[in-house]
Design a protein around this motif. Structure first.
Motif, PDB file in Angstrom:
ATOM      1  N   MET A   1       4.814 -81.860  67.770  1.00 22.97           N
ATOM      2  CA  MET A   1       3.446 -81.642  67.373  1.00 22.97           C
ATOM      3  C   MET A   1       2.565 -82.764  67.899  1.00 22.97           C
ATOM      4  SD  MET A   1       2.705 -79.028  65.908  1.00 22.97           S
ATOM      5  CE  MET A   1       3.133 -77.691  64.919  1.00 22.97           C
ATOM      6  N   ASN A   2       1.297 -82.424  68.125  1.00 23.36           N
ATOM      7  CA  ASN A   2       0.333 -83.390  68.632  1.00 23.36           C
ATOM      8  C   ASN A   2      -0.939 -83.389  67.809  1.00 23.36           C
ATOM      9  OD1 ASN A   2       1.751 -84.372  70.950  1.00 23.36           O
ATOM     10  ND2 ASN A   2       1.337 -82.418  71.935  1.00 23.36           N
ATOM     11  N   ILE A   3      -1.563 -84.550  67.765  1.00 26.12           N
ATOM     12  CA  ILE A   3      -2.898 -84.715  67.222  1.00 26.12           C
ATOM     13  C   ILE A   3      -3.788 -84.960  68.437  1.00 26.12           C
ATOM     14  CG2 ILE A   3      -4.383 -86.037  65.676  1.00 26.12           C
ATOM     15  CD1 ILE A   3      -2.036 -84.796  64.170  1.00 26.12           C
TER      16      ILE A   3
ATOM     17  N   ALA B   1      -0.871 -89.164  63.004  1.00 25.47           N
ATOM     18  CA  ALA B   1       0.332 -88.862  63.777  1.00 25.47           C
ATOM     19  C   ALA B   1       1.544 -89.608  63.221  1.00 25.47           C
ATOM     20  CB  ALA B   1       0.113 -89.210  65.251  1.00 25.47           C
TER      21      ALA B   1
ATOM     22  N   ARG C   1       2.794 -87.736  60.223  1.00 29.89           N
ATOM     23  CA  ARG C   1       3.360 -86.422  60.530  1.00 29.89           C
ATOM     24  C   ARG C   1       4.524 -86.469  61.518  1.00 29.89           C
ATOM     25  NH1 ARG C   1      -0.610 -81.851  60.102  1.00 29.89           N
ATOM     26  NH2 ARG C   1      -2.322 -82.620  58.838  1.00 29.89           N
TER      27      ARG C   1
ATOM     28  N   ALA D   1       4.102 -87.099  64.700  1.00 29.96           N
ATOM     29  CA  ALA D   1       3.520 -86.401  65.854  1.00 29.96           C
ATOM     30  C   ALA D   1       3.117 -87.397  66.926  1.00 29.96           C
ATOM     31  CB  ALA D   1       2.301 -85.596  65.396  1.00 29.96           C
TER      32      ALA D   1
ATOM     33  N   VAL E   1       4.034 -94.202  67.461  1.00 35.23           N
ATOM     34  CA  VAL E   1       3.340 -93.008  67.944  1.00 35.23           C
ATOM     35  C   VAL E   1       3.213 -93.057  69.463  1.00 35.23           C
ATOM     36  CG1 VAL E   1       1.142 -91.752  67.891  1.00 35.23           C
ATOM     37  CG2 VAL E   1       2.063 -92.747  65.785  1.00 35.23           C
TER      38      VAL E   1
ATOM     39  N   ASP F   1       1.437 -76.415  70.016  1.00 33.64           N
ATOM     40  CA  ASP F   1       1.932 -77.731  69.611  1.00 33.64           C
ATOM     41  C   ASP F   1       0.842 -78.657  69.079  1.00 33.64           C
ATOM     42  OD1 ASP F   1       0.692 -78.105  72.052  1.00 33.64           O
ATOM     43  OD2 ASP F   1       2.160 -79.554  72.773  1.00 33.64           O
ATOM     44  N   THR F   2      -0.377 -78.148  68.854  1.00 34.25           N
ATOM     45  CA  THR F   2      -1.464 -78.963  68.316  1.00 34.25           C
ATOM     46  C   THR F   2      -1.572 -78.742  66.812  1.00 34.25           C
ATOM     47  OG1 THR F   2      -2.695 -78.872  70.381  1.00 34.25           O
ATOM     48  CG2 THR F   2      -3.936 -79.450  68.408  1.00 34.25           C
ATOM     49  N   ALA F   3      -1.397 -79.831  66.060  1.00 32.64           N
ATOM     50  CA  ALA F   3      -1.474 -79.758  64.599  1.00 32.64           C
ATOM     51  C   ALA F   3      -2.884 -79.984  64.095  1.00 32.64           C
ATOM     52  CB  ALA F   3      -0.537 -80.791  63.979  1.00 32.64           C
TER      53      ALA F   3
END
Length: 140
Positions: A1-3, A24, A27, A29, A70, A95-97
C-alpha cells in the motif's frame, strides 16, 4: 500500500509530506511523492516566466522517512501533466490507501476558493484524502 502526496516548494507541502510519512509508518505503507511540474513561480500564482525545476525531496524528509521505516519513491508525471490530475489518478490505483494534501490559512474572501488543486483532489479522489495544515500560533 502507498500514501500519495504532492511535492511542492511550500510549507503546506512539507507538512503534508511529514504527515504522509507518519501515516505510512502506522499502516506499514510506502510514500509516493509527485513533484509539481509548475515550480515555485506558478505555485505562488505568478504565471509569468518559465516553470522552475520540479521539486525534489529534501534530504531531511528522506532521513525522517528512513528513521520511521518508510520507503519514499518519487512518482513521474507525464509530460504536461497537472499535479491535481496526477493525485486524482493515483487515488484510483489499487495500491493507494490515501492521498495527503496540505492546506493553508485563508482570508474570509479566500475561503470562497479552497484552492483549485486541493478542492479538485478532495472532491474527485477515489480514496480517503487527509488534509493537513501547517502549525501556526493562535489567531489574534
Amino acid at each position: 500500500m502507498n500514501i500519495v502526496v504532492g511535492l511542492t516548494a511550500t510549507p503546506e507541502s512539507q507538512a503534508a509530506t511529514y504527515a504522509a510519512i507518519d501515516e505510512a509508518a502506522l499502516r506499514g505503507a510506502g510514500v509516493v511523492l509527485f513533484p509539481d511540474p509548475a515550480g515555485p513561480a506558478q505555485q505562488a500564482g505568478n504565471d509569468a516566466g518559465p516553470p522552475a525545476a520540479a521539486a525534489t525531496p529534501d534530504p531531511e524528509v528522506v532521513r525522517y522517512a528512513r528513521d520511521h521505516g518508510v520507503t519514499v519513491t518519487v512518482g513521474e508525471l507525464p509530460e504536461g501533466a497537472d499535479l491535481g490530475d496526477a493525485l486524482i489518478d493515483a487515488s484510483y490505483q489499487e495500491d493507494t490507501a490515501m492521498v495527503v494534501i496540505g492546506l493553508r490559512r485563508r482570508s474570509p474572501v479566500g475561503k470562497l476558493f479552497l484552492g483549485s488543486t486541493s478542492q479538485r483532489v478532495l472532491l474527485e479522489a477515489g480514496c480517503p484524502v487527509h488534509a493537513v495544515k501547517v502549525r501556526v500560533g493562535p489567531r489574534r
